[in-house]
Design an enzyme around this catalytic site. Structure first.
Site, PDB file in Angstrom:
ATOM      1  N   GLY A 212       0.720  -1.291  -0.026  1.00  0.00           N
ATOM      2  CA  GLY A 212      -0.001  -0.171  -0.024  1.00  0.00           C
ATOM      3  C   GLY A 212       0.745   1.148  -0.115  1.00  0.00           C
ATOM      4  O   GLY A 212       1.959   0.959  -0.362  1.00  0.00           O
ATOM      5  N   ASN A 213       0.232   2.475   0.285  1.00  0.00           N
ATOM      6  CA  ASN A 213       1.058   3.643   0.353  1.00  0.00           C
ATOM      7  C   ASN A 213       0.359   4.394   1.326  1.00  0.00           C
ATOM      8  O   ASN A 213      -0.645   4.387   2.129  1.00  0.00           O
ATOM      9  CB  ASN A 213       1.219   4.237  -1.050  1.00  0.00           C
ATOM     10  CG  ASN A 213      -0.190   4.681  -1.511  1.00  0.00           C
ATOM     11  OD1 ASN A 213      -0.952   5.515  -0.914  1.00  0.00           O
ATOM     12  ND2 ASN A 213      -0.488   4.059  -2.669  1.00  0.00           N
TER      13      ASN A 213
END
Ligand code: CTP
Length: 404
Positions: A212-213
């Site tokens: 993810g980020n």
């Protein structure tokens, strides 16, 4: 949320029996989230007290050019009051006040303030049935309408005189409904549909892990709320985030992966007038997603990644009349890279974030952006809250539609 939420409303009360209804009117404005200041004509104080209206409006009531009881008399600046307001409502508007409004006879604070007002002015007449039909009153109505003021028609029913007919001031609930409908019909993005992407995407590695980020989704949600405040119908395709939409005009479609976001965007894109891609979409995802949790074994472990589809570029490739806005997050050669993205993704506008700017980027409340349009016109903006950046972006959308 009412369109009156956050609006600054100046209520002018003139001297008629319907003035007693302004207590309910002020309460309804406050309930809708508006800020209210009240100006009373001297005659209106016989029908409702300044104390009632100041208590309900949570503001001092103004009724003369200065306070005579005060030793250090303070001037009530009618120009400041008029400029403060987003809208002015005269309710009840008596024939005397209406006639002074048409001739500019500013012998009280209310008329002087009315003459200084630049905001939309509404008036809700209240009088006996024969007065309401008198040619002199009708000519006041026509004159005020010709000045651009808006009349909230009186209602029919029992009148203070004992007669029955047209002339009663509209009920407070109906005045509120009239104002809301009128303001909504004039919103600059009324009738427009906007697709917005927001937040990160999560790309599964196995049933419990993902890539993810750090995107929080705030920029996309601020854009959605602001677009809805301007009257647009919004479809917000959001990756995993804790934000919630504040406006009922925003429909949130929750997604997880880049592919989910791609599918949702393509489901709606043909129907929209504008699309804004504010999501931080993963560029790569695991080529194979393990069906069971991956067990710890060897000292080293690698995951083979494959490219995700570029959602924004895919929308640019099929766009017809849609106004398409993308973001670019760059750390070097910012302007040149952003210009390349405009061409490659067929955008109308790009919002460039440089991570070299302090205060810009992920998990921040603020953002510093530069706008670059299709003709490569560059417009650097100041460091601002993300809400203010959203307002700037939506202003670009509004001016696109006012130009075309
Ligand atoms: N974007 C998208 N789909 C992707 C990747 C990006 O829709 N798979 C959109 C983003 O929402 C943003 C814009 O494309 O509006 C630019 O994203 P950015 O990360 O700056 O650029 P990339 O195109 O991914 O290129 P690079 O990472 O090489 O700079």
């Amino acid at each position: 949320m009412s369109v009156l939420n956050g609006k600054k409303i100046l209520l002018g009360v003139s001297g008629g029996i319907a003035a007693y209804k302004t207590a309910s009117l002020v309460r309804l404005f406050i309930k809708a989230g508006a800020h209210v200041q009240v100006i009373m004509t001297p005659a209106s104080k016989d029908f409702v007290t300044p104390l009632t209206l100041s208590t309900l409006s949570k503001n001092p009531v103004h009724s003369s050019f200065f306070n005579q009881d005060d030793e250090d008399a303070v001037w009530n600046n009618h120009v400041d009051l008029a400029l403060w307001a987003d809208l002015m409502l005269i309710a009840p508007a008596t024939s005397n006040t209406l006639s002074k409004m048409t001739t500019g006879n500013s012998d009280n604070l209310l008329i002087a303030t009315y003459l200084s007002a630049k905001c939309p002015v509404y008036f809700a007449p209240a009088m006996d049935l024969d007065m309401y039909k008198h040619p002199s009153v009708l000519s006041s109505f026509n004159a005020l309408k010709s000045f651009g003021n808006i009349m909230i028609p009186a209602e029919s029913g029992e009148l203070a005189s004992g007669l029955s007919g047209e002339g009663r001031m509209a009920e407070p609930e109906n005045i509120i409904a009239f104002l809301e409908a009128d303001l909504e019909s004039k919103l600059p993005l009324k009738g427009k549909k906007i697709l917005i992407t927001a937040g990160p995407t999560y790309e599964a590695i196995d049933p419990v892990r993902f890539i993810g980020n750090h995107s929080s989704g705030k920029m996309g949600f601020d854009l959605a709320n602001e677009a809805a405040n301007l009257g647009a119908q919004v479809i917000l395709v959001a990756g995993p985030t804790h934000y919630k939409a504040k406006n009922s005009l925003v429909e949130v479609i929750s997604v997880v992966s880049a592919q989910d976001m791609y599918d949702a965007c393509h489901q709606y894109f043909n129907d929209v007038d504008v699309a804004i891609a504010a999501a931080a979409v993963a560029d790569y995802r695991p080529k194979v997603v393990a069906t069971q949790k991956i067990k710890k074994a060897a000292d080293e472990f690698s995951i083979e990644l494959e490219k995700t589809k570029d959602i924004l570029a895919s929308l640019g490739a099929i766009k017809k009349n849609q106004f398409l806005i993308g973001f670019a997050l760059e750390t070097e050669n910012e302007i040149e890279n952003a210009k390349l993205k405009i061409q490659k993704k067929n955008l109308d506008l790009i919002v460039l974030n440089s991570l070299q700017d302090e205060g810009a980027g992920f998990k921040k409340e603020t953002n510093k952006v530069t706008f670059i349009d299709q003709d490569f016109k560059i417009e650097p903006m100041e460091l601002k809250s993300k809400e203010s950046v959203a307002v700037d972006i939506l202003n670009k959308v509004v001016s696109h539609f006012t130009k075309s």
